[in-house]
Scaffold this active site. Sequence first.
Site, PDB file in Angstrom:
ATOM      1  N   ASP A 155       0.822  -1.216   0.000  1.00 51.70           N
ATOM      2  CA  ASP A 155       0.000   0.000   0.000  1.00 51.70           C
ATOM      3  C   ASP A 155       0.852   1.261   0.000  1.00 51.70           C
ATOM      4  O   ASP A 155       2.003   1.253   0.460  1.00 51.70           O
ATOM      5  CB  ASP A 155      -0.876   0.043   1.259  1.00 51.70           C
ATOM      6  CG  ASP A 155      -2.052  -0.908   1.209  1.00 51.70           C
ATOM      7  OD1 ASP A 155      -2.088  -1.756   0.298  1.00 51.70           O
ATOM      8  OD2 ASP A 155      -2.928  -0.814   2.091  1.00 51.70           O
ATOM      9  N   HIS A 162       3.831  -2.165   3.186  1.00 48.51           N
ATOM     10  CA  HIS A 162       3.909  -0.827   2.593  1.00 48.51           C
ATOM     11  C   HIS A 162       5.269  -0.654   1.923  1.00 48.51           C
ATOM     12  O   HIS A 162       6.299  -0.776   2.594  1.00 48.51           O
ATOM     13  CB  HIS A 162       3.713   0.242   3.672  1.00 48.51           C
ATOM     14  CG  HIS A 162       2.350   0.203   4.307  1.00 48.51           C
ATOM     15  ND1 HIS A 162       2.018  -0.722   5.280  1.00 48.51           N
ATOM     16  CD2 HIS A 162       1.239   0.960   4.099  1.00 48.51           C
ATOM     17  CE1 HIS A 162       0.753  -0.537   5.642  1.00 48.51           C
ATOM     18  NE2 HIS A 162       0.257   0.475   4.950  1.00 48.51           N
TER      19      HIS A 162
END
Length: 205
Positions: free
Chosen positions: A9, A165
């Site tokens: 993400d 991430h």
Amino acid sequence: EKVIYLTFDDGPGVYTPKLLDVLGKYNVKATFFVCKTAYPQYMKNIVDEGHSIAVHSLTHDYETIYASEEAFFEDFYAMQNFIEEYTGVKPTLMRFPGGASNMVSKKVCEGIMTKLTQSVTELGLRYFDWNVDSNDAGGATTATEVAMNVINGVKNRKFSVVLQHDIKGFSVDAVEMIIKWGLENGYTFKALTMDSPACQHKPNN
């Protein structure tokens, strides 16, 4: 078949090329839920190297995007168009900022996640949450911690959607350890598609 879906993400970021190199080294495909960042050129690399690209958010500003359904879709379509502009791909996969079960939205607009999860599905979009959290946005601060969180989360599952991430260098550094462990233990790595098994949190708002 035991499958691991690595998902990243909030990128693309400065560490994304390094991540793509590691994925390429092992011929592993992943999924990138992207935002509008300072590195949009890497979105093309993601697509060209056979990974799935998906919408996360243009702004990732909870108060803006969860103010109303209209506000959410304004952000969503702007990001979808931004991705298409750079890659030629118009993604139908997405992940809600904070996940479908987020409670942040409750402070902004009562009931918004219940409405949005229904609306995106009716529009033919597919949203994915996760069932394994690397905790790279929480307590983990080293590659080893991230890798162990993922490995321990994946161990007893046949189907894992892992949250990481790629804007965090230590999380990217964990990926090779995760891949090596997965391959040694009989797991297959895949990118998410419209046909992948559902991994969706129940809305709390």
